[in-house]
Every structure is written in structure tokens, then in C-alpha cells.
Design a protein around this motif. Sequence first.
Motif, PDB file in Angstrom:
ATOM      1  N   THR A   1      -5.017   9.031   1.983  1.00  0.00           N
ATOM      2  CA  THR A   1      -5.539   8.089   0.905  1.00  0.00           C
ATOM      3  C   THR A   1      -4.630   7.069   0.819  1.00  0.00           C
ATOM      4  O   THR A   1      -3.509   7.080   0.836  1.00  0.00           O
ATOM      5  N   VAL A   2      -5.609   5.661   0.990  1.00  0.00           N
ATOM      6  CA  VAL A   2      -4.732   4.479   0.748  1.00  0.00           C
ATOM      7  C   VAL A   2      -4.730   4.190  -0.623  1.00  0.00           C
ATOM      8  O   VAL A   2      -6.029   3.859  -1.036  1.00  0.00           O
TER       9      VAL A   2
ATOM     10  N   LYS B   1       0.718  -1.211  -0.258  1.00  0.00           N
ATOM     11  CA  LYS B   1       0.119   0.024  -0.082  1.00  0.00           C
ATOM     12  C   LYS B   1       0.980   1.205  -0.098  1.00  0.00           C
ATOM     13  O   LYS B   1       1.839   1.298   0.478  1.00  0.00           O
ATOM     14  N   ARG B   2       0.130   2.449  -0.556  1.00  0.00           N
ATOM     15  CA  ARG B   2       0.937   3.536  -0.550  1.00  0.00           C
ATOM     16  C   ARG B   2      -0.003   4.481  -0.096  1.00  0.00           C
ATOM     17  O   ARG B   2      -1.230   4.409  -0.119  1.00  0.00           O
ATOM     18  N   TYR B   3       0.391   5.655   0.934  1.00  0.00           N
ATOM     19  CA  TYR B   3      -0.366   6.439   1.546  1.00  0.00           C
ATOM     20  C   TYR B   3       0.065   7.933   1.102  1.00  0.00           C
ATOM     21  O   TYR B   3       0.989   8.212   0.923  1.00  0.00           O
TER      22      TYR B   3
ATOM     23  N   VAL C   1      -3.791   0.961  -3.030  1.00  0.00           N
ATOM     24  CA  VAL C   1      -3.098  -0.586  -2.867  1.00  0.00           C
ATOM     25  C   VAL C   1      -2.543  -0.597  -4.549  1.00  0.00           C
ATOM     26  O   VAL C   1      -2.967  -0.647  -5.554  1.00  0.00           O
TER      27      VAL C   1
ATOM     28  N   GLU D   1      -7.159  12.017   7.301  1.00  0.00           N
ATOM     29  CA  GLU D   1      -6.665  10.749   6.922  1.00  0.00           C
ATOM     30  C   GLU D   1      -6.040  10.532   5.674  1.00  0.00           C
ATOM     31  O   GLU D   1      -6.579  11.189   4.615  1.00  0.00           O
TER      32      GLU D   1
END
Length: 89
Positions: free
Chosen positions: A53-54, A39-41, A56, A51
Motif C-alpha cells: 500500500t503506497v 512516499k511510505r510503503y 503519500v 503489492e
Amino acid sequence: MIDYKLVFDSESQANDVIEEVTGELHPSQYVRYDIGNIKRYEYDENNLEAEPTVIVVSDKYHVDLRLRAASDSLDEYVIVADNPVHSFS
């Protein structure tokens, strides 16, 4: 020590394959590090409290495994990362 970067279709497949290789080994003979999905945030620079954004990057199940001896049964699951997100410590 031999380091393997492995990718599986699911966590259960990873558990089955790795158990087959490590099942009779003493825990001192291997180290398993489950990464799971990659995952990249992404963070909003204007609102650091928000928060992230996640995203995949890979929905496959990734595991790093370090063994004292080579195992040919892992060859079909080995990947070579062309842009690694993590590394062994």
C-alpha cells in the motif's frame, strides 16, 4: 560543499529555481538528487507477495542539492526534516 534539502510545489518549479542557480555552473560544481513526493510503503505481513500500500506522506516535490558555494536564492525552499526518510550517501 553545502547540502540543501529543498521542497517545491511542483517539479517544474524545482527545475526553474535550480536551473537559475546551477545554469552557469560546471557539472562538477553541484549534485542534484530528485526525490519527488515522499512516499511510505506498507506491506501485508500475512501476504508478502501482495503489492504494498503506497501512502503519500508529502505531495510537495523534494530535491537534495549539493553545491560547492552557498546560494541565498535557495533559502526560501530549504526545509529541515524533523523525521528524515532519506539521507545523503
